[in-house]
Write an enzyme that holds these catalytic residues in place. Structure first.
Site, PDB file in Angstrom:
ATOM      1  N   THR A 204       0.845  -1.203   0.000  1.00  0.00           N
ATOM      2  CA  THR A 204       0.000   0.000   0.000  1.00  0.00           C
ATOM      3  C   THR A 204       0.876   1.248   0.000  1.00  0.00           C
ATOM      4  OG1 THR A 204      -1.955   1.014   1.024  1.00  0.00           O
ATOM      5  CG2 THR A 204      -0.310   0.131   2.527  1.00  0.00           C
ATOM      6  N   ASN A 205       0.318   2.403   0.307  1.00  0.00           N
ATOM      7  CA  ASN A 205       1.106   3.639   0.369  1.00  0.00           C
ATOM      8  C   ASN A 205       0.583   4.514   1.511  1.00  0.00           C
ATOM      9  OD1 ASN A 205      -1.044   5.456  -0.701  1.00  0.00           O
ATOM     10  ND2 ASN A 205      -0.812   4.130  -2.496  1.00  0.00           N
ATOM     11  N   HIS A 206       1.204   5.682   1.658  1.00  0.00           N
ATOM     12  CA  HIS A 206       0.904   6.517   2.836  1.00  0.00           C
ATOM     13  C   HIS A 206      -0.335   7.396   2.707  1.00  0.00           C
ATOM     14  CE1 HIS A 206       4.351   5.601   5.243  1.00  0.00           C
ATOM     15  NE2 HIS A 206       5.185   5.825   4.236  1.00  0.00           N
TER      16      HIS A 206
END
Ligand code: CTP
Length: 395
Positions: A204-206
């Site tokens: 995933t990402n931030h």
């Protein structure tokens, strides 16, 4: 203000129908596109020829006259539905979700704001059933206009007289000035996506989703019908909009694609994964000695797909997160993906980026207009982006 607005003027059978002819003229003079819908008894009071001539369009009265799905097409494509006169019978049907005629079917399919101008005799108006039906409609978000009091056509005196057409017109103008995006359908994507490796792990990402959620809430407050397609975020579900939760880039693509054609505006604020694991393990992957390589494959670029399949009326807005050659890369992205507007974020700016409540963005539109907005809250930025979208919708 009403120029080009798509307004449904729905009449039910009351002597006050003659006043709606005046309202129809006022709306047409103000530049609105008016589609008249009637119940069967309206013809007794005002002729169809009058209504079709003044509106410049055929009147929709028989549920099956104009094809089986005309009520859905009308209900979903309009900016406002005004029921005037709204008889006790029609109000009761609307309050209970009955749809045995064109007017009530359009009402049930409507995604735009709805206004009703009741008209009936005093005894009917003060009956507890009518009061309960009006309260139910108000609770459902319908704007119930007040009635006048005085001599009624029946010879009785009391409340129940339909609001004067000039006053209904003023209410319509006031609604559009307070809610300039009323009736517009806006789809917004927000947050990250999650790409599963196995049943317990994902990539995933931030992205926190804050920018997309701020946009969705601002669009809702301006009167739009908002569909928010959200990846997994820790934010509470906003009220008054349609929230569709998705996990992966593939889920987001499916959800957006099936709804894209009917949108007036699509804003892709989500941080969609560009790659996803080629294989998803059915069981938890056990650790082994040595290194592990994971093969990734490209996901569908949702924004590029939307750009390729964009209906001519639609405004498409993308986001770009760039760390170098920011302006040039964003301009290229705008062209390559056939966007109307791109919102450029650069992580170099203090106060911009993931998780924080402020942002620094540059708006670049397809005419080459570039505006760097000062650091401000994501809420204020959302408002500025929507102001710009409104200008595009009007041009
Ligand atoms: N986007 C998308 N689908 C993807 C990837 C990105 O719809 N699979 C959208 C994002 O929602 C955003 C825009 O594309 O509105 C730009 O995303 P960004 O990651 O900055 O750029 P990319 O187009 O992926 O290009 P690059 O990796 O070259 O920067």
């Amino acid at each position: 203000m009403l120029q080009g607005k798509k307004i449904i003027l729905a009449l039910s059978g009351s002597i006050a129908a003659y006043k709606s002819v005046v309202l129809l003229r006022l709306l047409k003079k103000a530049g609105a596109e008016v589609k008249v819908v009637t119940t069967s008894s309206v013809d007794t009071f005002v002729g169809e020829l009058t209504l079709s001539t003044l509106s410049g369009q055929p009147v929709f009265s028989g549920l099956w006259d104009a094809g089986w799905s005309e009520h859905v097409a009308l209900g979903t494509a309009s900016d406002l539905m005004v029921v005037a006169p709204a008889t006790a019978n029609t109000l009761a049907k609307m309050a209970h979700g009955l749809c045995d005629n064109a007017l009530t079917a359009v009402y049930l399919a409507a995604r735009c704001p709805v206004m009703v101008a009741p008209a009936m005799d005093a005894d009917m108006y003060i009956h507890p059933r009518t009061a309960a039906n009006l309260a139910q409609l108000a609770a459902d978000g319908v704007k119930v206009l007040p009635v006048g009091s005085g001599f009624l056509a029946s010879g009785l005196q009391g409340p129940g007289r339909m609001m004067e057409p000039e006053d209904i017109f003023a209410e319509i103008e006031a609604m559009f000035s307070a809610k300039p995006l009323a009736g517009k359908k806006i789809l917004i994507t927000a947050g990250p996506t999650r790409e599963a490796l196995d049943p317990v792990r994902f990539l995933t990402n931030h992205s926190s989703g804050k920018m997309g959620y701020a946009l969705a809430e601002a669009a809702r407050d301006l009167g739009a019908y908002v569909t928010l397609v959200s990846g997994p975020v820790a934010l509470p579900a906003p009220d008054g909009l349609e929230l569709l939760r998705v996990e992966s880039a593939a889920d987001m693509f499916d959800t957006v694609r099936t709804r894209s054609a009917q949108q007036d505006v699509i804003i892709k604020a989500a941080a969609v994964a560009d790659y996803t694991p080629s294989q998803v393990a059915g069981q938890k992957m056990k650790k082994k000695d040595g290194e592990l390589s994971i093969e990734l494959k490209r996901t569908q670029d949702i924004l590029a797909y939307l750009g390729e399949h964009k209906p001519s009326h639609q405004i498409l807005v993308g986001f770009a997160l760039e760390t170098n050659n920011a302006l040039e890369n964003a301009r290229n992205k705008l062209q390559r993906k056939h966007l109307d507007l791109i919102v450029l974020n650069t992580l170099e700016d203090a106060g911009a980026g993931f998780g924080v409540d402020t942002n620094v963005v540059t708006l670049i539109d397809k005419h080459g207009k570039e505006d760097r907005l000062p650091i401000q809250s994501k809420k204020a930025i959302a408002k500025a982006i929507l102001d710009r979208i409104q200008q595009h919708l009007l041009s």
